[in-house]
Write an enzyme that holds these catalytic residues in place. Structure first.
Site, PDB file in Angstrom:
ATOM      1  N   TRP A 147      -7.602  -7.476   4.583  1.00 38.51           N
ATOM      2  CA  TRP A 147      -6.088  -7.151   5.445  1.00 38.51           C
ATOM      3  C   TRP A 147      -5.931  -8.351   6.393  1.00 38.51           C
ATOM      4  O   TRP A 147      -6.178  -8.337   8.073  1.00 38.51           O
ATOM      5  CB  TRP A 147      -5.652  -5.878   5.575  1.00 38.51           C
ATOM      6  CG  TRP A 147      -6.061  -5.403   4.097  1.00 38.51           C
ATOM      7  CD1 TRP A 147      -6.293  -3.920   4.200  1.00 38.51           C
ATOM      8  CD2 TRP A 147      -5.287  -4.907   3.318  1.00 38.51           C
ATOM      9  NE1 TRP A 147      -6.502  -3.080   3.431  1.00 38.51           N
ATOM     10  CE2 TRP A 147      -5.472  -4.031   2.344  1.00 38.51           C
ATOM     11  CE3 TRP A 147      -3.799  -6.201   3.115  1.00 38.51           C
ATOM     12  CZ2 TRP A 147      -4.554  -3.497   1.638  1.00 38.51           C
ATOM     13  CZ3 TRP A 147      -3.596  -5.876   1.473  1.00 38.51           C
ATOM     14  CH2 TRP A 147      -3.542  -4.226   0.908  1.00 38.51           C
ATOM     15  N   ARG A 151     -14.924  -0.032   3.822  1.00 37.75           N
ATOM     16  CA  ARG A 151     -13.682  -0.989   3.893  1.00 37.75           C
ATOM     17  C   ARG A 151     -13.047  -0.697   4.727  1.00 37.75           C
ATOM     18  O   ARG A 151     -12.322   0.645   5.168  1.00 37.75           O
ATOM     19  CB  ARG A 151     -12.925  -0.611   2.433  1.00 37.75           C
ATOM     20  CG  ARG A 151     -13.894  -1.664   1.469  1.00 37.75           C
ATOM     21  CD  ARG A 151     -12.117  -1.840   0.095  1.00 37.75           C
ATOM     22  NE  ARG A 151     -12.228  -0.072  -0.360  1.00 37.75           N
ATOM     23  CZ  ARG A 151     -11.440   0.406  -0.509  1.00 37.75           C
ATOM     24  NH1 ARG A 151     -10.311   0.229   0.162  1.00 37.75           N
ATOM     25  NH2 ARG A 151     -10.947   2.434  -0.593  1.00 37.75           N
ATOM     26  N   ALA A 152     -11.900  -1.585   4.994  1.00 42.47           N
ATOM     27  CA  ALA A 152     -11.569  -1.690   6.583  1.00 42.47           C
ATOM     28  C   ALA A 152      -9.743  -1.382   5.620  1.00 42.47           C
ATOM     29  O   ALA A 152      -9.147  -2.435   4.802  1.00 42.47           O
ATOM     30  CB  ALA A 152     -11.604  -2.697   7.303  1.00 42.47           C
ATOM     31  N   THR A 153      -9.278  -0.263   5.666  1.00 41.05           N
ATOM     32  CA  THR A 153      -8.335  -0.033   5.172  1.00 41.05           C
ATOM     33  C   THR A 153      -7.051  -0.013   6.216  1.00 41.05           C
ATOM     34  O   THR A 153      -6.392  -0.058   7.590  1.00 41.05           O
ATOM     35  CB  THR A 153      -8.676   1.924   4.731  1.00 41.05           C
ATOM     36  OG1 THR A 153      -8.062   2.681   5.106  1.00 41.05           O
ATOM     37  CG2 THR A 153      -9.650   1.639   3.545  1.00 41.05           C
ATOM     38  N   VAL A 154      -5.682   0.583   5.462  1.00 42.57           N
ATOM     39  CA  VAL A 154      -4.024   0.677   5.656  1.00 42.57           C
ATOM     40  C   VAL A 154      -3.621   2.056   5.297  1.00 42.57           C
ATOM     41  O   VAL A 154      -4.214   1.950   3.822  1.00 42.57           O
ATOM     42  CB  VAL A 154      -3.213  -0.471   5.257  1.00 42.57           C
ATOM     43  CG1 VAL A 154      -3.867  -1.962   6.380  1.00 42.57           C
ATOM     44  CG2 VAL A 154      -3.358  -0.812   4.160  1.00 42.57           C
ATOM     45  N   TYR A 209      -4.719   4.152  -9.715  1.00 46.08           N
ATOM     46  CA  TYR A 209      -6.459   3.525  -9.452  1.00 46.08           C
ATOM     47  C   TYR A 209      -7.568   3.872 -10.383  1.00 46.08           C
ATOM     48  O   TYR A 209      -8.019   2.735 -10.199  1.00 46.08           O
ATOM     49  CB  TYR A 209      -6.513   4.238  -7.858  1.00 46.08           C
ATOM     50  CG  TYR A 209      -5.450   3.144  -6.882  1.00 46.08           C
ATOM     51  CD1 TYR A 209      -5.693   1.997  -6.724  1.00 46.08           C
ATOM     52  CD2 TYR A 209      -4.301   3.972  -6.473  1.00 46.08           C
ATOM     53  CE1 TYR A 209      -4.840   1.174  -5.729  1.00 46.08           C
ATOM     54  CE2 TYR A 209      -3.149   3.392  -5.901  1.00 46.08           C
ATOM     55  CZ  TYR A 209      -3.568   2.271  -5.306  1.00 46.08           C
ATOM     56  OH  TYR A 209      -2.195   1.571  -4.524  1.00 46.08           O
ATOM     57  N   CYS A 248       1.243  -0.346   0.232  1.00 50.46           N
ATOM     58  CA  CYS A 248       0.308  -0.253  -0.305  1.00 50.46           C
ATOM     59  C   CYS A 248       1.109   1.248   0.173  1.00 50.46           C
ATOM     60  O   CYS A 248       1.819   1.342   0.782  1.00 50.46           O
ATOM     61  CB  CYS A 248      -1.291  -0.191   1.108  1.00 50.46           C
ATOM     62  SG  CYS A 248      -1.819   1.612   1.290  1.00 50.46           S
TER      63      CYS A 248
END
Length: 322
Positions: free
Chosen positions: A91, A123-126, A189, A58
């Site tokens: 993740w 979304r669970a993001t980093v 993206y 990422c």
């Protein structure tokens, strides 16, 4: 068992409303955006209180890692690293012993989001920052996170740390970073995730038009804002280092490779060879994450052998500006 399944349910880009009706990719906003500081309602700035969750693939997470390294915050903010290949459950901390983060005791990132806010549907993001005292997510604002490391955490900077966000340049850096994000950092993206030819070409053209401008800018100065590295250089670097090994192929951003831009390529090598940049760059994670993950459309799981990584250590010409 039913509750466990609910915890690890993961939103897709469509679920998170990241595809417009015209077929364009529109990145979701940040849900946890409380700033770090000493003002009312701010997140308290304390050593050892926060854990930064990242994945080597990422770019948004990588820039937080680079700034943490440059400023000497390694003993102030701990790091948990997820596998670069995002699973259908989110993740995953499969790199750790037992397949769980050793501090937070979670296997999948969405678990900590559900513990924090059971109503969260994005979304669970980093990168994600977790308060280890409360075991809850407190910030996932990837756009501003490096600025917090640079300002709010200043009292913890190592001796001689660079001023990556000088006060007299902040307005200029912020304006530049805004353009860089929309046309380059997120531009790749937009091209890669577009659902129509029109939106893909729109993003593609904007990306390379901006790279042409930056190629010219870097013909007269070593870094984006003169002779010192700033936050803007960190943000540009994380896209550059992923471009030829991932975006060029997977996202169809194939007008030029980065090595085809003489000034940008030498600039990128200069940064890569600067402590904090190359030593935090995981090409294996980048290649596997993009080519084997849900970006890649790669049913046989074949990872491209090239391009050659050793060229990043070849001499650059940026000392000519000293």
């Amino acid at each position: 068992m039913a509750e466990k399944i609910k915890v690890i349910t993961v939103a897709t880009t469509e679920d998170a409303h990241e595809i417009s009706k015209e077929g364009a990719f529109v990145r979701q906003g940040n849900h946890f955006d409380t700033p770090f500081g000493d003002g009312p309602g701010d997140l308290p700035v304390e050593a050892g209180r926060y854990r930064l969750l990242v994945a080597g693939i990422c770019p948004w997470a990588h820039r937080s890692i680079i700034v943490r390294e440059l400023l000497g915050l390694q003993d102030v903010i701990s790091v948990g690293t997820a596998s670069p290949i995002r699973t259908d459950k989110g993740w995953e901390f499969s790199l750790d012993e037992g397949g769980v983060d050793p501090v937070l005791n979670i296997r999948y990132l969405p678990e900590i989001y559900a513990q924090t806010d059971p109503t969260y549907e994005g979304r669970a993001t980093v990168p994600t920052v977790v308060d280890v005292k409360t075991n809850k997510v407190v910030n996932n604002d990837y756009f501003k996170l490096t600025n917090y490391w640079e300002t709010a955490f200043k009292k913890f900077h190592k001796e001689g740390a660079p001023d990556l966000y000088p006060e007299e340049l902040r307005d200029e850096i912020d304006a530049f970073n805004e353009i860089l994000f929309h046309e380059v950092n997120n531009g790749v993206y937009k091209a890669g995730f577009s659902k129509t030819q029109e939106k893909y070409e729109e993003a593609y053209d904007a990306l390379f038009a901006r790279l042409d401008i930056l190629e010219e800018r870097l013909s007269t100065q070593r870094y984006l804002f003169g002779n010192k590295i700033t936050d803007a250089d960190v943000r540009f670097y994380v896209t550059l280092v992923r471009f030829d090994v991932a975006y060029y192929l997977v996202f169809k951003t194939n007008r030029n490779r980065i090595i085809d831009f003489p000034n940008i390529w030498n600039y990128a090598k200069d940064l890569y060879q600067t402590p904090g940049f190359g030593n935090t760059t995981d090409f294996d994670a980048i290649k596997k994450g993009y080519q084997l993950g849900n970006h890649g459309n790669n049913p046989y799981g074949i990872v491209a052998k090239g391009p050659e990584i050793s060229i990043w250590n070849e001499p650059h010409d940026r000392h000519r500006f000293e």
